[in-house]
Design an enzyme around this catalytic site. Structure first.
Site: not given
Ligand code: DGY
Length: 321
Positions: A240, A269, A287
């Protein structure tokens, strides 16, 4: 008897939506509008359940404003978007999607680490820009993966799957984790050696981050850890964004204090630090570590199964509390 009402907060596979529609009164969001916290609260009014992704934060304020909510199924293994103590206090069930994405995410960790070490995207940009006009002994030389030392921070299911893959590359594996694995698990994870976090950062040639994000792991990799790394080492983050201090990382990459980084996740993000775009020694992806067609479908099915089991039987398949 009327069906319980649910919200599917993001676009999902139509066939999974249809499956949910057989059981629930579904409000969907196939246009994939990103709800503000206020919009999310509004949509959750009168809903007994919700299928969400990491972009929906379920915290004390949401729970207080949505008294009918009984279950939230997260379509992700990471669940830092869910305030589990608050959900527990409110009696709202929570679930995630473990196991179904382990191998796909481990594959991607390797892809990103290898692309980073061997400068794959930098080389492609060079070629696409028409700059390839001669062979050169040092053209896009990177670091070897085979025979090197892999350091894994966070040795859960995905960390162990990454370690297993290291066997074919003849790598030594070291790891650091909140708790040490059993001898049998270490054996299955390519004889992974448990080391201190400092040893991992000082000795590994390629470090990969796979730890869950929480207040305790916020900026687990900052200026101090980056300063310990070998100047030839690479850092890959598929965990993360908040696990890494992105500004400290940008400085370390810019000054070549570490060789390169592969990043699939970022602080804040998708509004990530734009300075990354000015660096050649990074590989940046949006991601997508779990994004194979088969696995994303399995994640959606898993989240749907959890919601059905939680709301109809009072017990999710993958409960978080
Ligand atoms: C997860 O499952 O936590 C991923 O990051 C979402 O794709």
């Amino acid at each position: 008897m009327s069906k319980p009402a649910i919200l599917v907060a993001r676009a999902i596979f139509p066939e999974v939506l249809h499956r949910l529609e057989n059981v629930f009164e579904v409000e969907s969001n196939q246009d994939d509008h990103l709800f503000t916290p206020q919009e999310l609260i509004q949509r959750l009014q009168g809903k007994a359940g919700a299928l969400v992704t990491g972009s929906s934060r379920i915290d004390g304020a949401v729970l207080q404003a949505c008294p009918d909510l009984r279950m939230v199924a997260n379509m992700a293994v990471g669940y830092d978007n869910l305030d589990i103590p608050a959900m527990q206090a409110a009696g709202v069930l929570a679930s995630n999607t473990p196991d179904v994405l382990t191998e796909t995410t481990a594959d991607f960790g390797w892809a990103l680490m290898m692309a980073t070490a061997r400068r794959v995207t930098e080389a492609e940009h060079f070629l696409r820009a028409g700059k390839w006009n001669k062979w050169h002994y040092d053209l896009m030389s990177g670091a070897d993966i085979h025979g090197s030392t892999l350091g894994i921070l966070g040795m859960g299911r995905i960390g162990q799957a990454i370690a297993r893959r290291a066997q074919g590359f003849g790598m030594q594996v070291m790891y650091h984790n909140r708790s040490r694995l059993s001898a049998e698990q270490e054996g299955q994870a390519n004889q992974a050696r448990y080391v201190s976090k400092e040893t991992l950062f000082r000795q590994a040639d390629h470090i990969i981050l796979v730890l869950p994000y929480s207040a305790a792991s916020h900026h687990a990799v900052g200026a101090a850890e980056l300063a310990m790394m070998k100047p030839t080492a690479t850092l890959t983050n598929i965990a993360r964004g908040g696990v890494v201090d992105d500004h400290a990382l940008i400085a370390a990459l810019r000054e070549r204090r570490i060789a390169a980084a592969g990043l699939d996740v970022f602080e804040n993000e998708p509004a990530f630090a734009q300075d990354f775009l000015t660096l050649k020694n990074v590989v940046l992806t949006p991601h997508i570590a779990s994004a194979s067609v088969k696995t994303r479908k399995a994640m959606a099915d898993c989240a749907a199964d959890n919601l059905i089991a939680g709301l109809l039987n009072g017990q999710a398949k993958n409960p978080l509390w």
